[in-house]
Design a protein around this motif. Structure first.
Motif, PDB file in Angstrom:
ATOM      1  N   ALA A 153     -25.599 -21.021  27.284  1.00 34.56           N
ATOM      2  CA  ALA A 153     -26.297 -19.708  27.334  1.00 34.56           C
ATOM      3  C   ALA A 153     -25.764 -18.560  26.524  1.00 34.56           C
ATOM      4  O   ALA A 153     -26.113 -17.789  25.834  1.00 34.56           O
ATOM      5  N   ARG A 154     -24.519 -18.785  26.997  1.00 34.30           N
ATOM      6  CA  ARG A 154     -23.643 -17.421  26.474  1.00 34.30           C
ATOM      7  C   ARG A 154     -23.164 -17.773  25.211  1.00 34.30           C
ATOM      8  O   ARG A 154     -23.649 -16.722  24.196  1.00 34.30           O
ATOM      9  N   GLN A 155     -22.938 -19.059  24.564  1.00 33.59           N
ATOM     10  CA  GLN A 155     -22.895 -18.963  23.052  1.00 33.59           C
ATOM     11  C   GLN A 155     -24.085 -18.838  22.261  1.00 33.59           C
ATOM     12  O   GLN A 155     -24.087 -18.351  21.350  1.00 33.59           O
ATOM     13  N   ASP A 156     -25.173 -19.257  22.687  1.00 36.79           N
ATOM     14  CA  ASP A 156     -26.521 -19.019  22.220  1.00 36.79           C
ATOM     15  C   ASP A 156     -26.760 -17.622  22.169  1.00 36.79           C
ATOM     16  O   ASP A 156     -27.236 -16.890  21.059  1.00 36.79           O
ATOM     17  N   ALA A 157     -26.703 -16.808  23.137  1.00 34.89           N
ATOM     18  CA  ALA A 157     -26.617 -15.293  22.874  1.00 34.89           C
ATOM     19  C   ALA A 157     -25.881 -14.644  21.876  1.00 34.89           C
ATOM     20  O   ALA A 157     -26.229 -13.822  20.930  1.00 34.89           O
ATOM     21  N   GLU A 158     -24.679 -15.217  21.979  1.00 33.14           N
ATOM     22  CA  GLU A 158     -23.491 -14.520  21.074  1.00 33.14           C
ATOM     23  C   GLU A 158     -23.999 -15.045  19.537  1.00 33.14           C
ATOM     24  O   GLU A 158     -23.883 -14.051  18.633  1.00 33.14           O
ATOM     25  N   LEU A 159     -24.497 -16.169  19.321  1.00 31.95           N
ATOM     26  CA  LEU A 159     -25.044 -16.668  17.705  1.00 31.95           C
ATOM     27  C   LEU A 159     -25.938 -15.626  17.594  1.00 31.95           C
ATOM     28  O   LEU A 159     -25.935 -15.348  16.354  1.00 31.95           O
ATOM     29  N   ARG A 160     -26.898 -15.673  18.262  1.00 32.57           N
ATOM     30  CA  ARG A 160     -28.279 -14.792  18.262  1.00 32.57           C
ATOM     31  C   ARG A 160     -27.659 -13.124  17.649  1.00 32.57           C
ATOM     32  O   ARG A 160     -28.067 -12.586  16.850  1.00 32.57           O
ATOM     33  N   ARG A 161     -26.869 -12.776  18.426  1.00 31.30           N
ATOM     34  CA  ARG A 161     -26.147 -11.484  17.906  1.00 31.30           C
ATOM     35  C   ARG A 161     -25.488 -11.431  16.658  1.00 31.30           C
ATOM     36  O   ARG A 161     -25.786 -10.572  15.820  1.00 31.30           O
ATOM     37  N   TRP A 162     -24.834 -12.481  16.273  1.00 26.81           N
ATOM     38  CA  TRP A 162     -23.932 -12.873  15.095  1.00 26.81           C
ATOM     39  C   TRP A 162     -24.969 -12.812  13.891  1.00 26.81           C
ATOM     40  O   TRP A 162     -24.896 -12.336  12.914  1.00 26.81           O
ATOM     41  N   ILE A 163     -26.074 -13.518  14.236  1.00 27.47           N
ATOM     42  CA  ILE A 163     -27.415 -13.641  13.299  1.00 27.47           C
ATOM     43  C   ILE A 163     -27.703 -12.145  12.755  1.00 27.47           C
ATOM     44  O   ILE A 163     -27.845 -11.963  11.425  1.00 27.47           O
ATOM     45  N   ARG A 164     -27.656 -11.236  13.733  1.00 32.06           N
ATOM     46  CA  ARG A 164     -28.286  -9.925  13.280  1.00 32.06           C
ATOM     47  C   ARG A 164     -27.160  -9.297  12.464  1.00 32.06           C
ATOM     48  O   ARG A 164     -27.301  -8.514  11.298  1.00 32.06           O
ATOM     49  N   GLU A 165     -25.789  -9.512  12.435  1.00 28.07           N
ATOM     50  CA  GLU A 165     -24.896  -8.970  11.804  1.00 28.07           C
ATOM     51  C   GLU A 165     -24.960  -9.696  10.288  1.00 28.07           C
ATOM     52  O   GLU A 165     -24.608  -9.076   9.465  1.00 28.07           O
ATOM     53  N   LEU A 166     -25.007 -11.002  10.520  1.00 24.22           N
ATOM     54  CA  LEU A 166     -25.049 -11.874   9.141  1.00 24.22           C
ATOM     55  C   LEU A 166     -26.295 -11.056   8.455  1.00 24.22           C
ATOM     56  O   LEU A 166     -26.187 -11.120   7.155  1.00 24.22           O
ATOM     57  N   ASP A 167     -27.288 -10.782   8.999  1.00 22.35           N
ATOM     58  CA  ASP A 167     -28.636 -10.437   8.279  1.00 22.35           C
ATOM     59  C   ASP A 167     -28.221  -9.013   7.360  1.00 22.35           C
ATOM     60  O   ASP A 167     -28.892  -9.011   6.576  1.00 22.35           O
ATOM     61  N   ALA A 168     -27.186  -8.341   8.009  1.00 20.71           N
ATOM     62  CA  ALA A 168     -27.104  -7.151   7.597  1.00 20.71           C
ATOM     63  C   ALA A 168     -26.462  -7.271   6.149  1.00 20.71           C
ATOM     64  O   ALA A 168     -26.599  -6.489   5.319  1.00 20.71           O
ATOM     65  N   VAL A 169     -25.738  -8.437   6.024  1.00 18.54           N
ATOM     66  CA  VAL A 169     -24.933  -8.675   4.793  1.00 18.54           C
ATOM     67  C   VAL A 169     -26.130  -8.718   3.483  1.00 18.54           C
ATOM     68  O   VAL A 169     -25.639  -8.430   2.495  1.00 18.54           O
ATOM     69  N   PHE A 170     -27.082  -9.641   4.047  1.00 17.87           N
ATOM     70  CA  PHE A 170     -28.126  -9.964   3.274  1.00 17.87           C
ATOM     71  C   PHE A 170     -29.154  -8.544   2.428  1.00 17.87           C
ATOM     72  O   PHE A 170     -29.390  -8.473   1.464  1.00 17.87           O
ATOM     73  N   THR A 171     -28.966  -7.650   3.319  1.00 20.58           N
ATOM     74  CA  THR A 171     -29.743  -6.352   3.211  1.00 20.58           C
ATOM     75  C   THR A 171     -28.560  -5.629   2.215  1.00 20.58           C
ATOM     76  O   THR A 171     -29.184  -4.924   1.161  1.00 20.58           O
ATOM     77  N   ASN A 172     -27.254  -5.498   2.506  1.00 17.34           N
ATOM     78  CA  ASN A 172     -26.501  -4.655   1.764  1.00 17.34           C
ATOM     79  C   ASN A 172     -25.163  -5.296   1.800  1.00 17.34           C
ATOM     80  O   ASN A 172     -24.054  -4.743   2.207  1.00 17.34           O
ATOM     81  N   PRO A 173     -25.034  -6.305   0.819  1.00 16.77           N
ATOM     82  CA  PRO A 173     -23.460  -6.845   0.714  1.00 16.77           C
ATOM     83  C   PRO A 173     -22.411  -6.053   0.379  1.00 16.77           C
ATOM     84  O   PRO A 173     -22.729  -5.223  -0.768  1.00 16.77           O
ATOM     85  N   SER A 174     -21.312  -5.945   1.139  1.00 18.36           N
ATOM     86  CA  SER A 174     -20.175  -4.984   0.507  1.00 18.36           C
ATOM     87  C   SER A 174     -19.049  -5.459   0.930  1.00 18.36           C
ATOM     88  O   SER A 174     -19.009  -6.233   2.201  1.00 18.36           O
ATOM     89  N   VAL A 175     -18.036  -5.044   0.495  1.00 19.36           N
ATOM     90  CA  VAL A 175     -16.570  -5.293   1.029  1.00 19.36           C
ATOM     91  C   VAL A 175     -16.346  -5.074   2.493  1.00 19.36           C
ATOM     92  O   VAL A 175     -15.841  -5.845   3.085  1.00 19.36           O
ATOM     93  N   GLU A 176     -16.900  -3.739   2.768  1.00 15.90           N
ATOM     94  CA  GLU A 176     -16.439  -3.294   3.902  1.00 15.90           C
ATOM     95  C   GLU A 176     -17.292  -3.938   5.180  1.00 15.90           C
ATOM     96  O   GLU A 176     -16.663  -4.397   6.271  1.00 15.90           O
ATOM     97  N   LEU A 177     -18.512  -4.332   5.042  1.00 10.37           N
ATOM     98  CA  LEU A 177     -19.231  -4.956   5.815  1.00 10.37           C
ATOM     99  C   LEU A 177     -18.708  -6.485   6.082  1.00 10.37           C
ATOM    100  O   LEU A 177     -18.622  -6.826   7.114  1.00 10.37           O
ATOM    101  N   LEU A 178     -18.359  -7.216   4.986  1.00 10.09           N
ATOM    102  CA  LEU A 178     -17.895  -8.549   5.089  1.00 10.09           C
ATOM    103  C   LEU A 178     -16.411  -8.887   5.674  1.00 10.09           C
ATOM    104  O   LEU A 178     -16.143  -9.601   6.554  1.00 10.09           O
ATOM    105  N   ASN A 179     -15.568  -7.620   5.206  1.00 14.69           N
ATOM    106  CA  ASN A 179     -14.288  -7.400   6.064  1.00 14.69           C
ATOM    107  C   ASN A 179     -14.539  -7.194   7.609  1.00 14.69           C
ATOM    108  O   ASN A 179     -13.857  -7.774   8.205  1.00 14.69           O
ATOM    109  N   ALA A 180     -15.465  -6.394   7.873  1.00 16.95           N
ATOM    110  CA  ALA A 180     -15.825  -6.024   9.382  1.00 16.95           C
ATOM    111  C   ALA A 180     -16.348  -7.432  10.060  1.00 16.95           C
ATOM    112  O   ALA A 180     -15.956  -7.869  11.112  1.00 16.95           O
ATOM    113  N   LEU A 181     -17.080  -8.233   9.353  1.00 14.90           N
ATOM    114  CA  LEU A 181     -17.309  -9.593   9.892  1.00 14.90           C
ATOM    115  C   LEU A 181     -15.967 -10.523  10.144  1.00 14.90           C
ATOM    116  O   LEU A 181     -16.040 -11.129  11.212  1.00 14.90           O
ATOM    117  N   LEU A 182     -15.321 -10.728   9.020  1.00 16.22           N
ATOM    118  CA  LEU A 182     -14.330 -11.274   9.120  1.00 16.22           C
ATOM    119  C   LEU A 182     -13.350 -10.866  10.235  1.00 16.22           C
ATOM    120  O   LEU A 182     -12.594 -11.922  10.824  1.00 16.22           O
TER     121      LEU A 182
END
Length: 166
Positions: free
Chosen positions: A43-72
């Motif tokens: 359940a913890r991993q599932d919740a973390e992956l779903r939170r991560w999905i929201r962060e990945l979604d932002a990359v598709f809206t506005n891909p940028s060096v800053e956003l991707l470096n923050a994810l990395l």
């Protein structure tokens, strides 16, 4: 020789995660996407992956060096070359023994970063109003605007009808 076309499998898995239905079984989705080994997702991993999905979604809206470096920076990624199970040498982005959510986060962040470095215009979101589907543009000319021909056709038919009525 083209080693990592359009972010490879990792970017495609990011697409599948972002496009997943809210209640979709993420373990099954990962396995169906060829991501191995998945192992159990608690359940913890599932919740973390779903939170991560929201962060990945932002990359598709506005891909940028800053956003991707923050994810990395949010991953536990430490790339290394692995040779296991008789496979040819290949990159791993997190320890094989790390929890699945940590491995998926590192894999998708590195995949999208690789894609962005190759061609940032290949990271896309459907241009049809009301469609939130994301995609990796693997077209030859790199000018894809829609997730499917169905969305493209809807937009073009509506534009044609407006011209006829106008």
């Amino acid at each position: 020789m083209h080693f990592n076309p359009y972010g490879g499998v990792a970017a495609e898995i990011a697409v599948r995660l972002v496009n997943a239905a809210p209640g979709e079984d993420l373990g099954r989705l990962l396995m169906a996407s060829g991501y191995q080994p998945v192992g159990p997702i608690d359940a913890r991993q599932d919740a973390e992956l779903r939170r991560w999905i929201r962060e990945l979604d932002a990359v598709f809206t506005n891909p940028s060096v800053e956003l991707l470096n923050a994810l990395l920076a949010k991953t536990t990624g430490r790339p290394y070359i692995s040779v296991h199970d008789g496979r040819a040498p290949h990159l791993h982005y997190a320890e094989e023994t790390a929890p699945v959510d940590e491995r998926v986060k590192a894999y998708t962040a590195f995949g999208l970063a690789a894609l962005f470095c190759e061609d940032p215009t290949r990271i896309g979101r459907c241009a049809r109003e009301g469609c939130d589907v994301v995609f990796v543009d693997t077209s030859r000319n790199g000018r894809r605007r829609f997730c499917t021909t169905r969305c493209s056709t809807r937009v073009h038919v509506a534009e044609h009808r407006r011209r006829l009525d106008g």
